[in-house]
Write a protein that holds these residues in place. Sequence first.
Motif, PDB file in Angstrom:
ATOM      1  N   GLY A 268       0.825  -1.206   0.000  1.00  0.00           N
ATOM      2  CA  GLY A 268       0.000   0.000   0.000  1.00  0.00           C
ATOM      3  C   GLY A 268       0.858   1.254   0.000  1.00  0.00           C
ATOM      4  N   TRP A 269       0.211   2.393  -0.163  1.00  0.00           N
ATOM      5  CA  TRP A 269       0.888   3.690  -0.112  1.00  0.00           C
ATOM      6  C   TRP A 269       2.125   3.733  -1.023  1.00  0.00           C
ATOM      7  N   SER A 270       1.985   3.170  -2.216  1.00  0.00           N
ATOM      8  CA  SER A 270       3.106   3.093  -3.159  1.00  0.00           C
ATOM      9  C   SER A 270       2.666   3.575  -4.538  1.00  0.00           C
ATOM     10  N   PRO A 271       2.475   4.868  -4.716  1.00  0.00           N
ATOM     11  CA  PRO A 271       1.981   5.361  -6.004  1.00  0.00           C
ATOM     12  C   PRO A 271       3.015   5.226  -7.107  1.00  0.00           C
ATOM     13  N   SER A 272       2.554   4.875  -8.281  1.00  0.00           N
ATOM     14  CA  SER A 272       3.422   4.813  -9.459  1.00  0.00           C
ATOM     15  C   SER A 272       3.614   6.203 -10.034  1.00  0.00           C
ATOM     16  N   VAL A 273       4.788   6.429 -10.602  1.00  0.00           N
ATOM     17  CA  VAL A 273       5.042   7.704 -11.269  1.00  0.00           C
ATOM     18  C   VAL A 273       4.073   7.913 -12.421  1.00  0.00           C
ATOM     19  N   ARG A 274       3.583   6.832 -13.004  1.00  0.00           N
ATOM     20  CA  ARG A 274       2.645   6.954 -14.126  1.00  0.00           C
ATOM     21  C   ARG A 274       1.350   7.637 -13.698  1.00  0.00           C
ATOM     22  N   LEU A 275       0.942   7.445 -12.452  1.00  0.00           N
ATOM     23  CA  LEU A 275      -0.240   8.141 -11.950  1.00  0.00           C
ATOM     24  C   LEU A 275      -0.055   9.653 -12.011  1.00  0.00           C
ATOM     25  N   PHE A 276       1.077  10.122 -11.528  1.00  0.00           N
ATOM     26  CA  PHE A 276       1.333  11.553 -11.486  1.00  0.00           C
ATOM     27  C   PHE A 276       1.537  12.121 -12.890  1.00  0.00           C
ATOM     28  N   GLU A 277       2.224  11.360 -13.735  1.00  0.00           N
ATOM     29  CA  GLU A 277       2.449  11.822 -15.110  1.00  0.00           C
ATOM     30  C   GLU A 277       1.126  11.999 -15.851  1.00  0.00           C
ATOM     31  N   ALA A 278       0.282  10.984 -15.786  1.00  0.00           N
ATOM     32  CA  ALA A 278      -0.990  11.043 -16.498  1.00  0.00           C
ATOM     33  C   ALA A 278      -1.857  12.175 -15.975  1.00  0.00           C
ATOM     34  N   ALA A 279      -1.911  12.315 -14.666  1.00  0.00           N
ATOM     35  CA  ALA A 279      -2.730  13.375 -14.087  1.00  0.00           C
ATOM     36  C   ALA A 279      -2.234  14.750 -14.512  1.00  0.00           C
ATOM     37  N   ASP A 328      -9.377  17.174 -14.433  1.00  0.00           N
ATOM     38  CA  ASP A 328      -8.951  18.506 -13.990  1.00  0.00           C
ATOM     39  C   ASP A 328      -8.668  18.523 -12.495  1.00  0.00           C
ATOM     40  N   ARG A 329      -9.505  17.854 -11.722  1.00  0.00           N
ATOM     41  CA  ARG A 329      -9.282  17.796 -10.271  1.00  0.00           C
ATOM     42  C   ARG A 329      -7.984  17.059  -9.952  1.00  0.00           C
ATOM     43  N   ALA A 330      -7.717  15.973 -10.666  1.00  0.00           N
ATOM     44  CA  ALA A 330      -6.475  15.219 -10.443  1.00  0.00           C
ATOM     45  C   ALA A 330      -5.258  16.060 -10.816  1.00  0.00           C
ATOM     46  N   ARG A 331      -5.363  16.787 -11.903  1.00  0.00           N
ATOM     47  CA  ARG A 331      -4.247  17.615 -12.360  1.00  0.00           C
ATOM     48  C   ARG A 331      -3.922  18.698 -11.329  1.00  0.00           C
ATOM     49  N   GLU A 332      -4.927  19.372 -10.819  1.00  0.00           N
ATOM     50  CA  GLU A 332      -4.696  20.416  -9.818  1.00  0.00           C
ATOM     51  C   GLU A 332      -4.033  19.850  -8.572  1.00  0.00           C
ATOM     52  N   LEU A 333      -4.474  18.672  -8.159  1.00  0.00           N
ATOM     53  CA  LEU A 333      -3.906  18.039  -6.969  1.00  0.00           C
ATOM     54  C   LEU A 333      -2.427  17.709  -7.174  1.00  0.00           C
ATOM     55  N   VAL A 334      -2.118  17.127  -8.324  1.00  0.00           N
ATOM     56  CA  VAL A 334      -0.736  16.709  -8.590  1.00  0.00           C
ATOM     57  C   VAL A 334       0.193  17.904  -8.721  1.00  0.00           C
ATOM     58  N   LEU A 335      -0.227  18.938  -9.413  1.00  0.00           N
ATOM     59  CA  LEU A 335       0.635  20.109  -9.583  1.00  0.00           C
ATOM     60  C   LEU A 335       0.869  20.838  -8.266  1.00  0.00           C
ATOM     61  N   ALA A 336      -0.043  20.687  -7.329  1.00  0.00           N
ATOM     62  CA  ALA A 336       0.119  21.333  -6.026  1.00  0.00           C
ATOM     63  C   ALA A 336       1.033  20.549  -5.085  1.00  0.00           C
ATOM     64  N   SER A 337       1.050  19.209  -5.210  1.00  0.00           N
ATOM     65  CA  SER A 337       1.697  18.406  -4.167  1.00  0.00           C
ATOM     66  C   SER A 337       2.670  17.333  -4.630  1.00  0.00           C
ATOM     67  N   HIS A 338       2.741  17.051  -5.936  1.00  0.00           N
ATOM     68  CA  HIS A 338       3.503  15.876  -6.355  1.00  0.00           C
ATOM     69  C   HIS A 338       4.467  16.158  -7.505  1.00  0.00           C
ATOM     70  N   THR A 339       5.055  17.332  -7.527  1.00  0.00           N
ATOM     71  CA  THR A 339       6.060  17.672  -8.527  1.00  0.00           C
ATOM     72  C   THR A 339       7.456  17.351  -8.008  1.00  0.00           C
ATOM     73  N   GLY A 340       8.434  17.365  -8.910  1.00  0.00           N
ATOM     74  CA  GLY A 340       9.815  17.169  -8.486  1.00  0.00           C
ATOM     75  C   GLY A 340      10.259  18.248  -7.521  1.00  0.00           C
ATOM     76  N   ALA A 341       9.784  19.469  -7.720  1.00  0.00           N
ATOM     77  CA  ALA A 341      10.127  20.564  -6.808  1.00  0.00           C
ATOM     78  C   ALA A 341       9.579  20.296  -5.412  1.00  0.00           C
ATOM     79  N   ALA A 342       8.355  19.753  -5.346  1.00  0.00           N
ATOM     80  CA  ALA A 342       7.765  19.425  -4.046  1.00  0.00           C
ATOM     81  C   ALA A 342       8.573  18.332  -3.345  1.00  0.00           C
ATOM     82  N   ARG A 343       8.996  17.323  -4.100  1.00  0.00           N
ATOM     83  CA  ARG A 343       9.786  16.243  -3.496  1.00  0.00           C
ATOM     84  C   ARG A 343      11.159  16.757  -3.037  1.00  0.00           C
TER      85      ARG A 343
END
Length: 367
Positions: A268-279, A328-343
């Motif tokens: 669990g709690w193991s998101p794939s990078v493909r999730l973030f890319e697609a979003a 659109d909701r997924a995209r907003e979430l990812v750009l706010a919290s799951h970018t390389g800059a955020a990491r």
Amino acid sequence: MTRQLDIVFLGLSLSSSWGNGHATTFRGLLKGLHQLGHRVTFLERDVPWYANHRDLRDPDFCALRYYETVQELQRDYARCLQQADVVVIGSFVPEGRAVIDTVASLCKGQLCFYDIDTPVTLAKLSADDCDYLSWRQIPYFDIYFSFAGGPMLADLTQTFGARRAEPLYCSVDPERHHRTADPIGWDLGYLGTYSADRQATLNALLLEPARRMPDRRFVVAGSQYPSDIDWPDNVERIEHLPPADHAAFYSRQRYTLNVTRSSMIAAGWSPSVRLFEAAACGTPIISDRWPGLDSFFPASTIHTARMADEVVAILSRESARTRLAMADRARELVLASHTGAARAREFITALTQKGAVVVDLDIGSAA
């Protein structure tokens, strides 16, 4: 404010994304660290299977260097490792055990491990079958950064002896992953290297819907698929898709499929990078189900499915308006919290909390 750090990574690959997801993860994180003003060096084992498929030869966000043996690593990069504020060793590094022992003997700053395969690693350690990390080496690391979060972090400290375990999930680069003007070409697509433990899910959630919907178009991109797979006529195959082409690939899909490895589902709690890319590309996602998924993607941002009937229903019945609103909701979430800059900020914050290398510029001395 933090001072500029010298950070050295030793990872599976930065130069080539062929047959591995490590390169994309490292690229996002290192680019984020560069944007924060830190100096980064990446040391990569020079092996023919990546040398023949390099899609990033001269990164502008770090120094990329190669070594051929552990002895060469010690001889040519001893000073680099000794002077670094932080050294990070990744999972699946060739001869990783010997690399860790060598680097630990040289490193004077913080020594960290970045496990991009945590559930796989812990299973291998438990079976005494891990050639890139030994159980005895885990306490060497000041911080054990893990691709998987949730209960596995406690397992790392309580069972495996990590001094400190912190989640450091994969991320996306918004400059590379964004909506393109490419027209929709497929109703459902999948991007991923072949994995035996993912194939049954790919069969159920893409190949079987393709057979039931012969008037729809599907696509699977990725290398190393066996020659005996029975691909339906309406499933297009792309052998390898370099990262530069990912945004256009996602943008051409009406929906994209995410399939998770069995060990990652169990952890669990193991998101794939493909999730973030697609979003980030604004493409609606259909994913298999696993614990912790909703902590990254609430139900309003993603579809989940277990069987072909559910996928067929989504493809057949959902309106374009509903589909795009979810994306659109997924995209907003990812750009706010799951970018390389955020990491990168999360990584530096973890080091700051350790208190060994990050200092205030106004003070000018180590904390």
